[in-house]
Design an enzyme around this catalytic site. Structure first.
Site, PDB file in Angstrom:
ATOM      1  N   HIS A   1      -7.060 -13.257  13.064  1.00 33.94           N
ATOM      2  CA  HIS A   1      -6.452 -12.965  11.773  1.00 33.94           C
ATOM      3  C   HIS A   1      -7.468 -12.603  10.704  1.00 33.94           C
ATOM      4  CE1 HIS A   1      -2.660 -13.365  13.363  1.00 33.94           C
ATOM      5  NE2 HIS A   1      -2.028 -13.955  12.368  1.00 33.94           N
TER       6      HIS A   1
ATOM      7  N   ASP B   1      -2.068 -21.586   3.628  1.00 33.07           N
ATOM      8  CA  ASP B   1      -0.661 -21.265   3.349  1.00 33.07           C
ATOM      9  C   ASP B   1       0.093 -20.911   4.627  1.00 33.07           C
ATOM     10  OD1 ASP B   1      -1.262 -21.574   0.731  1.00 33.07           O
ATOM     11  OD2 ASP B   1      -1.377 -19.433   0.273  1.00 33.07           O
TER      12      ASP B   1
ATOM     13  N   GLU C   1      -0.130 -24.158  -6.796  1.00 34.66           N
ATOM     14  CA  GLU C   1      -0.555 -22.762  -6.637  1.00 34.66           C
ATOM     15  C   GLU C   1       0.089 -21.936  -7.748  1.00 34.66           C
ATOM     16  OE1 GLU C   1      -0.507 -20.700  -2.941  1.00 34.66           O
ATOM     17  OE2 GLU C   1      -1.663 -22.236  -1.887  1.00 34.66           O
TER      18      GLU C   1
HETATM   19  P1  FAD Z   1     -10.555 -15.223  13.591  1.00 35.30           P
HETATM   20  O1  FAD Z   1     -10.128 -14.170  12.675  1.00 35.30           O
HETATM   21  O2  FAD Z   1     -10.292 -15.023  15.011  1.00 35.30           O
HETATM   22  O3  FAD Z   1     -12.106 -15.550  13.342  1.00 35.30           O
HETATM   23  C1  FAD Z   1     -12.673 -15.586  12.056  1.00 35.30           C
HETATM   24  C2  FAD Z   1     -14.197 -15.686  12.123  1.00 35.30           C
HETATM   25  O4  FAD Z   1     -14.558 -16.963  12.598  1.00 35.30           O
HETATM   26  C3  FAD Z   1     -14.841 -14.683  13.072  1.00 35.30           C
HETATM   27  O5  FAD Z   1     -16.111 -14.363  12.608  1.00 35.30           O
HETATM   28  C4  FAD Z   1     -14.935 -15.467  14.363  1.00 35.30           C
HETATM   29  O6  FAD Z   1     -15.969 -14.992  15.188  1.00 35.30           O
HETATM   30  C5  FAD Z   1     -15.205 -16.865  13.851  1.00 35.30           C
HETATM   31  N1  FAD Z   1     -14.623 -17.899  14.688  1.00 35.30           N
HETATM   32  C6  FAD Z   1     -13.362 -17.992  15.155  1.00 35.30           C
HETATM   33  N2  FAD Z   1     -13.210 -19.122  15.848  1.00 35.30           N
HETATM   34  C7  FAD Z   1     -14.397 -19.750  15.806  1.00 35.30           C
HETATM   35  C8  FAD Z   1     -14.883 -20.958  16.330  1.00 35.30           C
HETATM   36  N3  FAD Z   1     -14.126 -21.750  17.056  1.00 35.30           N
HETATM   37  N4  FAD Z   1     -16.174 -21.286  16.093  1.00 35.30           N
HETATM   38  C9  FAD Z   1     -16.983 -20.501  15.368  1.00 35.30           C
HETATM   39  N5  FAD Z   1     -16.581 -19.340  14.859  1.00 35.30           N
HETATM   40  C10 FAD Z   1     -15.300 -18.971  15.066  1.00 35.30           C
HETATM   41  N6  FAD Z   1      -7.159 -18.552   4.635  1.00 35.30           N
HETATM   42  C11 FAD Z   1      -7.151 -19.594   3.788  1.00 35.30           C
HETATM   43  O7  FAD Z   1      -8.174 -20.223   3.564  1.00 35.30           O
HETATM   44  N7  FAD Z   1      -5.999 -19.959   3.149  1.00 35.30           N
HETATM   45  C12 FAD Z   1      -4.816 -19.353   3.383  1.00 35.30           C
HETATM   46  O8  FAD Z   1      -3.814 -19.725   2.818  1.00 35.30           O
HETATM   47  C13 FAD Z   1      -4.797 -18.275   4.300  1.00 35.30           C
HETATM   48  N8  FAD Z   1      -3.642 -17.638   4.579  1.00 35.30           N
HETATM   49  C14 FAD Z   1      -3.640 -16.625   5.482  1.00 35.30           C
HETATM   50  C15 FAD Z   1      -2.440 -15.985   5.794  1.00 35.30           C
HETATM   51  C16 FAD Z   1      -2.408 -14.962   6.707  1.00 35.30           C
HETATM   52  C17 FAD Z   1      -1.104 -14.289   7.022  1.00 35.30           C
HETATM   53  C18 FAD Z   1      -3.608 -14.526   7.317  1.00 35.30           C
HETATM   54  C19 FAD Z   1      -3.605 -13.394   8.268  1.00 35.30           C
HETATM   55  C20 FAD Z   1      -4.822 -15.132   7.007  1.00 35.30           C
HETATM   56  C21 FAD Z   1      -4.844 -16.190   6.088  1.00 35.30           C
HETATM   57  N9  FAD Z   1      -6.031 -16.840   5.758  1.00 35.30           N
HETATM   58  C22 FAD Z   1      -6.020 -17.895   4.898  1.00 35.30           C
HETATM   59  C23 FAD Z   1      -7.321 -16.360   6.256  1.00 35.30           C
HETATM   60  C24 FAD Z   1      -7.759 -17.068   7.508  1.00 35.30           C
HETATM   61  O9  FAD Z   1      -8.258 -18.352   7.199  1.00 35.30           O
HETATM   62  C25 FAD Z   1      -8.891 -16.276   8.149  1.00 35.30           C
HETATM   63  O10 FAD Z   1      -8.440 -14.975   8.406  1.00 35.30           O
HETATM   64  C26 FAD Z   1      -9.353 -16.902   9.434  1.00 35.30           C
HETATM   65  O11 FAD Z   1     -10.488 -16.209   9.861  1.00 35.30           O
HETATM   66  C27 FAD Z   1      -8.273 -16.723  10.450  1.00 35.30           C
HETATM   67  O12 FAD Z   1      -8.447 -17.588  11.498  1.00 35.30           O
HETATM   68  P2  FAD Z   1      -8.391 -17.058  12.998  1.00 35.30           P
HETATM   69  O13 FAD Z   1      -8.148 -18.298  13.756  1.00 35.30           O
HETATM   70  O14 FAD Z   1      -7.479 -15.954  13.217  1.00 35.30           O
HETATM   71  O15 FAD Z   1      -9.932 -16.606  13.122  1.00 35.30           O
END
Ligand code: FAD
Length: 506
Positions: free
Chosen positions: A85, A146, A257
């Site tokens: 994400h 969120d 918020e």
């Molecule tokens: P990924 O996108 O897969 O990874 C993000 C980064 O972290 C990459 O660099 C990856 O290599 C690294 N990574 C992933 N897993 C690990 C691990 N286990 N160890 C080390 N590195 C790792 N963020 C907020 O803070 N608050 C919110 O309210 C919020 N709402 C959101 C709502 C939506 C609809 C979306 C799409 C995103 C939102 N986000 C929010 C953002 C979200 O926290 C980040 O996009 C986060 O990176 C998504 O997590 P993911 O598990 O998909 O990680």
């Protein structure tokens, strides 16, 4: 930088040699890995050569150690992918190895009750699953995002911010212990007491120092229900004053918020359908007239037997605020429904084909002293005619952030999160198109830079190391030192574009 290259390149990872020299309980895939070249931003598409679907931490350690042992002569890099994400390819790696963290899912979610309860989870677990497991014991994590369909490791690599952060800090503040695989393939348990430098480094560390494989998260007693309240303001100063007053109060609301409602005539009523107006007659007379409005959003948690007491407390707290009196809207929902609220919107958007479209999001942390100027120029000017997704705004207390983590905040006691959650209509060249929305983001960033507002990007995106140095400011030296200690070959999370393999770190 944009790449549409989705052809596999087998020169860096060859199926035969990799499979032979590596013994893993999970498996690698070399084809049909297009999912790993996608993310929520839907603008960057880098195809890896291989995806590891690990069964356990040792699979991850063996893979990274293998790449480490290939030495600096190899260009191979590795990225953990949570739920994908990210917005700009941060979890992608062109021709490298992606670790599909979600295949660790469902392994041993262990809840510990007791005076200071906690849960031990795999870092590839989605927060929604962590919530459901904890609720079986009447417990829940304290700090949220969120949206809960994100992985534990993904949000801990950033910060994890939502309306609870003002009192509990971000998610990275609520972690007791981590298991991490470093860029040398070592498995290290770390906490504030043990291997503290690595512990603080990986929290908010953008995946640079290790792959988080397990996390121990602090819990609290979970309430059954929440009162969910929305009120409107037309004056920004009054709105900000009320928000700041509320985040300074102990035991007032549990979640704070806000939303900026720009250029919406009539549509302001949309969200009211699920909320009940306190005064239906007066509320029906309220018209936005295209004004920019500011919506304060609050919750107070409760258990059913406390309803009278909670209603009284809410009335007393609201009487201290200066919102437009006819615009008080309240609803009452189960706690889990409130926390998982964005998922409902996701399902609706998915059914209309509007989820997998480009999302040129911009998230900023703005110091309190500059928020009025920011509002005047950005909400009142740059964004005045725009309406392509929610704009969130809420303040947080610096005192709830541990400065030893990798995360950088503005240098003031209170700072605001402003989130421009734009979606772009595919192939549009108009004001709802990707290029236009990116140009708006650039205008906002240029303004912040020009006026030296001391703003920090959240979920930061830069393309040069100079920009990263400026982002980290005085913390850059520690960040670079940690990189050379834990991932000296710059194998990990190259999609963040901070360090480049083969280029000296310091
Ligand atoms: P990924 O996108 O897969 O990874 C993000 C980064 O972290 C990459 O660099 C990856 O290599 C690294 N990574 C992933 N897993 C690990 C691990 N286990 N160890 C080390 N590195 C790792 N963020 C907020 O803070 N608050 C919110 O309210 C919020 N709402 C959101 C709502 C939506 C609809 C979306 C799409 C995103 C939102 N986000 C929010 C953002 C979200 O926290 C980040 O996009 C986060 O990176 C998504 O997590 P993911 O598990 O998909 O990680």
């Amino acid at each position: 930088m944009r790449s549409m290259d989705i052809r596999p390149c087998s020169s860096l990872v060859q199926e035969g040699p990799l499979m032979k020299s590596l013994s893993v309980e999970g498996h690698f895939t070399f084809d049909r890995n297009e999912f790993a070249a996608m993310d929520f931003g839907n603008r960057f598409h880098f195809l890896p050569s291989a995806v590891l679907h690990p069964k356990n931490t040792l699979d991850i350690a063996a893979t990274i150690r293998h790449v480490w042992e290939m030495g600096p002569g190899s260009e191979l890099t590795v990225a953990a992918r949570g739920h994908g994400h990210s917005l700009q390819g941060q979890a992608q790696v062109l021709h490298g190895i992606v670790i599909n963290m979600e295949s660790l899912n469902g392994k041993e979610v262990q809840v510990y009750r007791g005076r200071l309860p906690y849960v031990d989870v795999s870092a590839g677990e989605l927060w929604i699953n962590v919530l459901h497991e904890c609720l079986k014991y009447g417990l829940a994590p304290k700090s949220w995002t969120d949206y809960l369909h994100l992985t534990v490791g993904g949000t801990l690599s950033n910060a994890g911010i939502s309306g609870q952060a003002f009192q509990h800090g971000p998610q990275i503040q609520n972690v007791q212990q981590l298991e991490v695989v470093t860029g040398k393939g070592e498995v290290i348990i770390c906490s504030k007491e043990k291997n503290a430098d690595l512990f603080h480094g990986v929290l908010g560390g953008l995946g640079q120092f290790g792959v988080i494989t397990r996390a121990r998260i602090s819990l609290e007693r979970a309430p059954k229900m929440v009162k969910w309240i929305r009120v409107l303001y037309s004056d920004f100063s009054t709105f900000a004053e009320d928000q700041e007053q509320l985040i300074s109060m102990e035991n007032a609301f549990d979640y704070i918020e806000g939303l900026v409602i720009i250029n919406k005539t009539g549509l302001v009523n949309n969200w009211r359908s699920s909320f009940n107006p306190e005064d239906p007659v007066q509320a029906s007379k309220f018209i936005s007239e295209g004004r920019t409005l500011f919506c304060l959003e609050l919750t107070k948690s409760f258990n059913p037997h406390e309803i009278m007491k909670v209603d009284k407390e809410i009335r007393s707290l609201l009487s201290q605020l200066s919102y437009i009196r006819s615009t008080l809207f309240v609803t009452e929902v189960p706690y889990v429904e409130f926390l998982d609220r964005v998922h409902g919107a996701e399902l609706k958007l998915r059914s209309k084909g509007l989820w997998d479209i480009p999302h040129p999001w911009l998230n900023l942390l703005v110091p309190k002293s500059k928020i009025h100027r920011f509002s005047e120029v950005v909400f009142g000017g740059i964004l005045r005619d725009t309406n392509n997704g929610p704009v969130l705004i809420y303040p947080m207390n610096q005192s709830k952030w541990d400065n030893r983590t990798s995360f950088v905040t503005p240098e003031e006691d209170i700072f605001y999160l402003i989130a421009f959650l734009h979606h772009a209509v595919p192939s549009s060249t108009g004001s709802d198109g990707l290029q236009y929305l990116l140009s708006l983001n650039n205008k906002v960033l240029d303004f912040c830079e020009r006026e030296h507002l001391g703003v920090k990007q959240y979920l930061p995106y830069y393309t040069t190391q100079e920009e990263w140095r400026a982002h980290f400011g005085p913390k850059w030296e520690v960040f670079a030192r940690r990189k050379s200690a834990y991932d000296p070959l710059a194998i990990l999370a190259s999609g963040q574009r901070i360090f480049q393999k083969g280029v000296s770190i310091l």
